[in-house]
Design an enzyme around this catalytic site. Sequence first.
Site: not given
Ligand code: AMP
Length: 119
Positions: A105, A92
């Site tokens: 990521h 994203n």
């Molecule tokens: P994006 O929206 O593509 O930036 O993805 C960020 C992702 O990180 C989301 O799917 C969240 O659920 C995930 N996320 C946020 N905080 C954490 C955390 N502490 N550990 C693992 N995943 C997380």
Amino acid sequence: TEGRMPADCLFCRIAAGEIPATKVHEDDLVFAIRDINPQAPTHVLFVPRQAIATLNDLVAADAELIGRLVLAATAFAKSQQLADDGYRLVMNCNRHGGQTVFHLHLHLLGGRAMDWPPG
Ligand code: AMP
């Protein structure tokens, strides 16, 4: 790019062990953790150790890193028997892409059928 990362970057803190996460893969360039809010039975985030904010910040020298990110995800998908049924890899970017963590990521989503087009 690293100079523009927030000091409290979530994935930098997870990489440093300051915030707990369930790591499922680690190598010299990439680590992978279970998403805290999974959107599929398997939802893993593949994260470069190098902090790059968004897809827009990639440069030619990052080509191997991005290749290794994808290969880590496809190897993991195979190891979890997701390959034959299939899965989705997603990156994203910024507001329209729905990016919320500004450390690049790759999402691996698998274990259920997904719709197209995405929401
Ligand atoms: P994006 O929206 O593509 O930036 O993805 C960020 C992702 O990180 C989301 O799917 C969240 O659920 C995930 N996320 C946020 N905080 C954490 C955390 N502490 N550990 C693992 N995943 C997380």
